[in-house]
Design a protein around this motif. Structure first.
Motif, PDB file in Angstrom:
ATOM      1  N   GLN A  33       0.824  -1.211   0.000  1.00 35.62           N
ATOM      2  CA  GLN A  33       0.000   0.000   0.000  1.00 35.62           C
ATOM      3  C   GLN A  33       0.857   1.260   0.000  1.00 35.62           C
ATOM      4  O   GLN A  33       0.505   2.272  -0.617  1.00 35.62           O
ATOM      5  N   LEU A  34       2.009   1.197   0.671  1.00 29.56           N
ATOM      6  CA  LEU A  34       2.875   2.369   0.787  1.00 29.56           C
ATOM      7  C   LEU A  34       3.739   2.582  -0.447  1.00 29.56           C
ATOM      8  O   LEU A  34       4.028   3.714  -0.831  1.00 29.56           O
ATOM      9  N   THR A  35       4.189   1.480  -1.066  1.00 22.19           N
ATOM     10  CA  THR A  35       5.190   1.591  -2.133  1.00 22.19           C
ATOM     11  C   THR A  35       4.721   1.096  -3.489  1.00 22.19           C
ATOM     12  O   THR A  35       5.360   1.372  -4.501  1.00 22.19           O
ATOM     13  N   GLY A  36       3.631   0.346  -3.508  1.00 21.47           N
ATOM     14  CA  GLY A  36       3.178  -0.247  -4.760  1.00 21.47           C
ATOM     15  C   GLY A  36       3.797  -1.601  -5.033  1.00 21.47           C
ATOM     16  O   GLY A  36       3.476  -2.241  -6.042  1.00 21.47           O
ATOM     17  N   HIS A  37       4.677  -2.065  -4.158  1.00 19.06           N
ATOM     18  CA  HIS A  37       5.332  -3.360  -4.328  1.00 19.06           C
ATOM     19  C   HIS A  37       5.140  -4.192  -3.069  1.00 19.06           C
ATOM     20  O   HIS A  37       5.355  -3.703  -1.952  1.00 19.06           O
ATOM     21  N   LEU A  38       4.740  -5.458  -3.244  1.00 18.86           N
ATOM     22  CA  LEU A  38       4.511  -6.339  -2.107  1.00 18.86           C
ATOM     23  C   LEU A  38       5.815  -6.554  -1.346  1.00 18.86           C
ATOM     24  O   LEU A  38       6.868  -6.773  -1.941  1.00 18.86           O
ATOM     25  N   GLY A  39       5.751  -6.478  -0.005  1.00 19.66           N
ATOM     26  CA  GLY A  39       6.935  -6.697   0.815  1.00 19.66           C
ATOM     27  C   GLY A  39       7.435  -8.130   0.736  1.00 19.66           C
ATOM     28  O   GLY A  39       6.728  -9.032   0.303  1.00 19.66           O
ATOM     29  N   PRO A  57      14.182  -2.429  12.363  1.00 17.34           N
ATOM     30  CA  PRO A  57      13.955  -2.789  10.954  1.00 17.34           C
ATOM     31  C   PRO A  57      14.176  -1.603  10.018  1.00 17.34           C
ATOM     32  O   PRO A  57      14.225  -0.440  10.443  1.00 17.34           O
ATOM     33  N   LYS A  58      14.279  -1.900   8.730  1.00 17.19           N
ATOM     34  CA  LYS A  58      14.443  -0.854   7.719  1.00 17.19           C
ATOM     35  C   LYS A  58      13.246   0.095   7.738  1.00 17.19           C
ATOM     36  O   LYS A  58      12.153  -0.271   8.176  1.00 17.19           O
ATOM     37  N   SER A  59      13.467   1.291   7.228  1.00 11.46           N
ATOM     38  CA  SER A  59      12.463   2.356   7.375  1.00 11.46           C
ATOM     39  C   SER A  59      11.114   1.987   6.744  1.00 11.46           C
ATOM     40  O   SER A  59      10.057   2.227   7.350  1.00 11.46           O
ATOM     41  N   VAL A  60      11.125   1.410   5.541  1.00 15.84           N
ATOM     42  CA  VAL A  60       9.859   1.051   4.893  1.00 15.84           C
ATOM     43  C   VAL A  60       9.122   0.000   5.715  1.00 15.84           C
ATOM     44  O   VAL A  60       7.902   0.083   5.920  1.00 15.84           O
ATOM     45  N   THR A  61       9.882  -0.963   6.224  1.00 19.12           N
ATOM     46  CA  THR A  61       9.278  -2.015   7.046  1.00 19.12           C
ATOM     47  C   THR A  61       8.713  -1.429   8.331  1.00 19.12           C
ATOM     48  O   THR A  61       7.609  -1.784   8.762  1.00 19.12           O
TER      49      THR A  61
END
Length: 427
Positions: A33-39, A57-61
């Motif tokens: 939802q945040l990036t357009g790519h599934l984690g 964890p990493k910032s996006v996570t």
């Protein structure tokens, strides 16, 4: 130095019913939802957080995790780089249950204070509220399998959808709970849509569909999006609009969920095969059902799936869709084959499905010249389904017309006429 377990995160997961795998899936969807790519997380990633091997964890996570939980990462026990890790209290080993309760209470209090500083804590909406709604939803599904297509089922499902939306405004909740409420509302509205389709109330079904689609988008739930678009494909197929049916079903089949779970892929392909039959595309029908069968055999029965899918989609439903397709194509021996396969494996509670399949079998037999066997089969349909279910009633009326055209003035026609008269008397 040994890693220190993140007991705060463990406590939050326990309170909200998350396993390592399910939390990884939820965070992956939030990343999408945040990036357009599934984690790309899996259960081992979350286990590393709990074990303290990953403390920041990493910032996006982190952002995705905060969306799921509704809490900042530090409130979940994570420690920013460069800041010393907390030293475990001596009681951590001696009283883990008491420690967990203290942590859970502290997190809840902090979240409530952040939400409404200086005021009394609002009601906290949790997964237990969602689960209560879903339990009532399961009762609606059971009623649908017994009766199908009834306005009462449609009204109950729609009312439950409204209740889920009202709950959104009744208090504070995590992002996970809010998403679950939207998903439940979409599922309930989708059931109202299906009841309207089954009762041939197509304009009403379209109105339910639009509301269900909006709720599904807000939930981000791939499974419920699949269900709604797949229902739309079925609706247009029943309306005799195969081009629209293909377009709607393709939306469902192109969701990445169908690449992860062969059972969803199988259902999408089976419904595609039924649309091919309506469109008189013999090769496409045969290919779609071969692929649907192959996908079903590859599906792991132990995988977690929503209750609405498990409640109806199995080998019997696949054969039911094949029966419909081959009837439409005029391939009556193949239709008869799938009818017998369906009836032999239908679960006892699938009363509505049994009535539909029995009626279709009668049509297949009559088209092959077996008027007596066809009539005996049609007479097995219960009076309740024959008179109250719109789809079954219409198919039986068509059967009677075909019987009179095939064997006019025969004793078989007389037998059928007397039988249908007894139905009307009983009703």
């Amino acid at each position: 130095m040994d890693a220190i377990r993140n007991t705060v995160l463990e406590a939050w997961m326990t309170e909200h019913g998350y396993s390592s795998n399910s939390l990884a899936d939820a965070v992956n969807r939030a990343v999408e939802q945040l990036t357009g790519h599934l984690g790309g997380l899996d259960g081992s990633s979350v286990r590393a957080w709990k074990a303290g091997r990953v403390t920041w964890p990493k910032s996006v996570t982190r952002n995705a995790l905060e969306v799921v939980t509704g809490l900042p990462a530090v409130a979940l026990g994570f420690v920013p780089r460069g800041r010393p890790s907390p030293t475990p209290a001596p009681s951590q080993q001696e009283e883990p249950d008491m420690k967990r309760r203290t942590l859970v209470g502290g997190i809840a209090a902090a979240a409530a204070a952040a939400a409404t500083p200086g005021t009394a804590s609002p009601r906290r909406i949790g997964m237990s509220d969602v689960n209560r709604l879903n339990k009532r939803f399961a009762e609606i599904i059971a009623s649908d399998h017994r009766h199908g297509g009834q306005p009462g089922i449609e009204e109950r499902a729609a009312a439950l959808a409204d209740e889920a939306l009202n709950l959104q405004n009744a208090g504070s909740a995590t992002q996970r709970v809010r998403s679950s409420l939207y998903a439940s509302g979409a599922a309930f509205r989708s059931s109202a849509m299906w009841a309207a389709i089954d009762g041939r109330r197509y304009d009403i079904a379209k109105a339910h569909m639009r509301e269900a689609q909006a709720l599904a988008e807000m939930s981000g739930d791939q499974a419920i999006k699949f269900r709604i678009w797949s229902h739309a494909g079925t609706m247009y197929r029943h309306m005799g609009r195969p081009a629209d049916a293909f377009a709607a079903n393709d939306v469902a089949r192109n969701l990445h969920l169908t690449r992860r779970d062969p059972l969803f892929a199988s259902l999408g392909l089976a419904r595609q095969g039924a649309i091919h039959g309506t469109a008189q595309k013999r090769t496409g029908t045969h290919r779609a059902f071969e692929q649907a069968q192959d996908a079903m055999l590859r599906a792991d029965p132990a995988d977690h799936r929503p209750v609405w899918l498990l409640a109806f989609y199995d080998q019997a439903e696949l054969d039911s869709l094949a029966l419909s397709a081959y009837l439409a194509l005029g391939d009556y021996p193949t239709a008869e084959y799938h009818a017998h396969r369906c009836l032999s494996s239908l679960r006892p509670h699938m009363v509505r499905s049994r009535a539909i399949t029995t009626t279709r079998l009668a049509h297949a037999l009559l088209a092959q010249g077996a008027a007596e066997a066809a009539t005996a089969t049609a007479m097995k349909v219960p009076a309740d389904a024959a008179t109250r279910h719109a789809r079954v009633s219409r198919m039986l009326q068509e059967f009677g017309a075909a019987l009179r055209a095939t064997a006019p003035r025969s004793t078989t026609v007389q037998t059928w006429t007397e039988h249908t008269t007894s139905w009307r008397t009983a009703a």
